[in-house]
Design an enzyme around this catalytic site. Structure first.
Site, PDB file in Angstrom:
ATOM      1  CD  GLU A 282      -2.998  -0.984   0.194  1.00 49.80           C
ATOM      2  OE1 GLU A 282      -3.331   0.153  -0.187  1.00 49.80           O
ATOM      3  OE2 GLU A 282      -3.494  -2.023  -0.294  1.00 49.80           O
TER       4      GLU A 282
ATOM      5  CB  SER B 180     -37.335 -40.633  44.160  1.00 49.99           C
ATOM      6  OG  SER B 180     -38.518 -41.399  44.141  1.00 49.99           O
TER       7      SER B 180
END
Length: 866
Positions: free
Chosen positions: A105, A491
């Site tokens: 770039e 239970s």
């Protein structure tokens, strides 16, 4: 002659002056043009400058950063947000990554002041020749300025603004800061913002691990992220990578050998998700909902970080145990057949996998829940009774007979067909199936369970959730059964009934008649006849044996006649249960209400910690984008040392000056310094700021219930847990009527864990699928991993408990010289006082007077008993 000669001489002199004059003219015009251009640039700068933001405002512009969720030991659990971004500092970016972006770039990044005059001249030439400013010529700083403040319009005005902002940025920030801002800000395609997120999305790597070829690939993406990313177009991405590597070679960042090596690396074209380090999606969703409630829609964009209470080791154990247990369950219920089936001709099998018809290859790309793998059977072997299958990448795997011999045909929820004899009875070429790896290193046939499971673990000391699994697979079902499924605990609820009974005058040696009972229920407009799972009646039974054998009739009588609804409900509510669990009819004794696995774990944690009520919580801390603490959990904690009362009879001696005399001379303190732990009776100031969890039950009550539930594992329905080889575990099984729900909850002083298994639509699990067979194995597997290397830890006997020798038949203290006695625990002042009575006969069974064996499996719960 002279005149002509003079004239000729003057002509030659004039001809020599003309080029010089033209040179001066050109130079003058050039200088004038340059001055005009500079003036124009300066004028343009002052024209656009007032409308430009200050460069330092970049610091105040928040980047959209996703919410990140972590375990308490730092493992990433989830990330929420449309933009994937992981902020990094310049020092965290490898040098070859920085060089790749500079080469691609802005090769003069380290030299220019924000504007590269060469690029500017190139842009001006484009303007003169074409009337437009094409892309290109912008420095990294200009691109950063454009990305933060400007539009993408290709106009000369925007170009001037871009340059002016770039200069301002260069004056405000260092080059390293500008590079870091650039690499964190830019878009790389596929929702990846910033180079660190791009490294994860495209290569499933931390930024620090990128190689040269991968760095060049990312740098090549920027000009057109949606076009040049390797997932969108691998060929275009390869061209861009080649360009960047060439630029790096030309500039001198790499040598020829590095260039050739990077060019030779194949370019990967695959999209990865967030680098999740710990699988806990149900917890992540709980956190997401809470963050949305607290912060609104910004929860996923403002960079919040949440630390949960999850322990990564325990969570991994929970994931494995739940999935393994459900896969074992679905094996018992029969094989439902392949996902789909294709006809595989000899011509197809003879061609390479990459050339197979697209429909066949796409069938292997479908999602496989629960970490399973999709495969297609290509052949079976009669010689060794095995099958060979191919996976999505064309790799072959072998399924031995041991991996498919379980596959009895599924008929319905209660019935399976005959056991297969050969692999051909189960699999055929063209079958698309699911497979799973085995501990033996082979592969086995698998299928997605239709039943679901949940597991939740609490730290009894403060209620923090250490692990939570809400189902087999979050992707296919986001319903969190650990917190949202309210089911009958059966239970598994009985210990709370027994705790209430102990609090209201009963003892663990109280004898209750196990006999038929018929109750007319005006509420249900029916007659209720509860029964024991075995269908038998056992006559007078001590409470300890009744809980170990999980006798329904004893629990009902204990609630109705020995405790009372009001007393029981008021007592059990202190464990954290809501109205859904605390129903006001006899089936409360059998767990007939509704509770979530988290509710049950919270209740069991009270027993585990010695009687304190703790609140479940999963968020430990919330941090803002800059690391500031926004929230820190301050749970109520169990603090035994805080409860110590000062000794009113303690005598403090004083010296002649009125100073208290140390109980330990200085020379003795060194001997006890490491072991000495003062409590509130000695140093109350140390505990003033501790937020204590309130007492739900007494320490004596908790100790007795712990001991009863420890017997459930020693010799009752939970005795499979003896395989863990520990003596500090207490627990209870639970099964609702028709085996619709299977439960097991258990604990020691460090951990309380509850497991539930069932169908979401409450269908029966099938014959024999009780708590001890279906839920308990998951709990055992989890505890095996969770408690590996952890020392035993059970509640010590508190003050106020005595051990008395009793007659096991009557529960009364043994007479002098009596044989066949046992020891039993009682609260001080609650040892029964009995008159001598003859032994009562068993009026309800043929085998009168015998002591039945503990039940092999859990009895039915209350559903459909009316």
């Amino acid at each position: 002659m002279q005149s002509r000669a003079k004239t000729h001489k003057n002509g030659r002199h004039k001809s020599r002056k003309r080029p010089f004059r033209w040179l001066i003219l050109v130079l003058g015009l050039g200088v004038s043009g340059l001055i005009a251009a500079v003036a124009g640039v300066i004028g343009a700068y002052f024209y656009v400058a007032p409308s430009l933001p200050a460069a330092e405002t970049i610091r105040d512009i928040p980047l959209q950063i996703p919410l990140r969720v972590f375990s308490r030991d730092g493992h990433l659990v989830a990330e929420f947000g449309e933009r994937r971004r992981i902020l990094v500092t310049y020092d965290e970016v490898p040098e070859h990554v920085v060089n790749a972006f500079i080469a691609a770039e802005d090769k003069r990044f380290w030299e220019h002041p924000g504007i590269d005059y060469r690029g500017l001249l190139r842009a001006l030439m484009q303007l003169v020749t074409t009337g437009e400013v094409e892309a290109g010529g912008s420095t990294l700083t200009q691109q950063l300025a454009r990305s933060y403040f400007l539009s993408l319009d290709r106009t000369i005005e925007r170009k001037f603004k871009e340059g002016a902002l770039a200069v301002r940025i260069e004056n405000e920030f260092t080059k390293e800061q500008i590079m870091a801002l650039f690499l964190n800000k830019m878009f790389f395609g596929q929702r990846a913002y910033g180079v660190s997120a791009a490294a994860q999305v495209y290569f499933n790597k931390p930024l620090a691990d990128l190689n040269l070829a991968e760095a060049a690939t990312l740098a090549g993406v920027l000009p057109a992220p949606s076009r040049y990313n390797p997932v969108r177009d691998v060929d275009e991405a390869a061209k861009r990578r080649s360009y960047v590597l060439g630029r790096m070679l030309d500039i001198g960042y790499i040598d020829r050998a590095q260039y050739d090596e990077a060019m030779a690396i194949p370019l990967e074209s695959r999209l990865y998700g967030t680098a999740v380090e710990l699988e806990a999606p149900y917890v992540a969703e709980m956190v997401r909902r809470e963050m949305l409630k607290r912060f609104g829609e910004s929860y996923s964009t403002d960079g919040y970080q949440v630390v949960t209470t999850l322990d990564s080791r325990l969570q991994q154990a929970a994931n494995y145990a739940v999935r393994n247990g459900l896969l074992e369950f679905t094996r018992r219920r029969g094989y439902r057949g392949p996902l789909t089936r294709f006809e595989l001709s000899p011509e197809i099998l003879a061609t390479p996998f990459a050339e197979w018809p697209l429909e066949l290859r796409q069938s292997l790309e479908q999602y496989a829940p629960g970490g399973l793998t999709v495969a297609m059977v290509v052949r079976t072997s009669e010689s060794d009774n095995s099958a060979v299958a191919v996976t999505r990448n064309g790799a072959e795997l072998t399924i031995p007979w041991a991996g498919s011999s379980w596959a009895k045909p599924f008929v319905d929820l209660e019935t399976t067909g005959p056991e297969p004899e050969t692999v051909a009875d189960v699999l055929a070429p063209g079958d698309v199936i699911l497979v799973m790896p085995t501990a033996a290193g082979t592969w086995a046939l698998a299928q997605v369970p239709q039943a679901q499971s949940a597991l939740v673990t609490l730290d009894p000391a403060d209620g923090s959730i250490s692990s939570l699994v809400g189902g087999f697979d979050f992707t296919t079902s986001k319903y969190n059964r650990a917190t949202q499924a309210f089911r009958q605990p059966g239970s598994a609820f009985k210990p709370f009934i027994y705790s209430a009974a102990l609090e209201h005058g009963n003892t663990v040696a109280t004898v209750i008649l196990d006999a038929p009972i018929v109750i007319s229920s005006s509420e249900l407009e029916a007659v209720w006849r509860p029964i024991n799972y075995s269908g038998r009646f056992y006559g007078p039974t001590r409470l300890r044996d009744a809980l170990v054998r999980s006798m329904n009739l004893v629990s009902v009588r204990l609630l109705l006649f020995e405790t009372g609804f009001g007393n029981a409900i008021n007592h059990i509510a202190k464990f954290g249960f809501g109205d859904a669990a605390l129903i006001r009819n006899g089936s409360l004794a059998l767990g007939g209400g509704n509770a979530s696995p988290l509710d049950m774990a919270q209740g069991y944690a009270v027993f585990a910690n010695g009687g304190h009520g703790v609140q479940p919580h999963v968020i430990d801390a919330i941090y803002g984008p800059d690391g500031e603490t926004l929230y820190r959990a301050e749970p109520l904690v169990v603090c035994a040392a805080c409860e110590a009362e000062p000794d009113p009879y303690r005598i403090i001696e004083y010296d002649e000056d009125g100073n208290p005399i140390d109980e330990f001379p200085l020379e003795q303190m060194a001997d006890v310094a490491l072991e000495f732990q003062p409590d509130a009776s000695l140093s109350p100031e140390l505990f003033e700021d501790v937020k204590m969890a309130p007492r739900a039950i007494t320490a004596q009550n908790a100790f007795l219930i712990q001991d009863l539930m420890r017997d459930v594992i020693r010799r009752g329905t939970g005795r499979r847990a003896l395989a863990l080889g520990r003596r500090d575990l207490s627990g209870k099984t639970g099964t609702s009527n028709d085996q619709r729900d299977a439960w097991f909850g258990g604990f020691n002083s460090d951990i309380a864990t509850v497991v539930w298994v069932g169908y979401d639509d409450s269908l029966p699990l099938g014959p024999g699928e009780e708590g001890s067979r279906t839920a308990l194995p998951i709990w055992i597997e989890y505890m095996r991993l969770a408690l590996r290397g952890v020392p035993e830890n059970q509640m010590p006997m508190p003050e106020g408990i005595v051990s008395v020798r009793i007659d096991p038949a009557t529960g009364c203290p043994a007479r002098a010289g009596q044989r066949n006695t046992i020891f039993e625990y009682f609260r001080e002042g609650h040892v029964p006082v009995c008159e001598d009575i003859e032994e009562l006969p068993d009026l309800f069974n043929d085998a009168s007077g015998t002591d039945p064996e503990p039940a092999e499996e859990e009895e039915e719960g209350p559903e459909d008993l009316f």
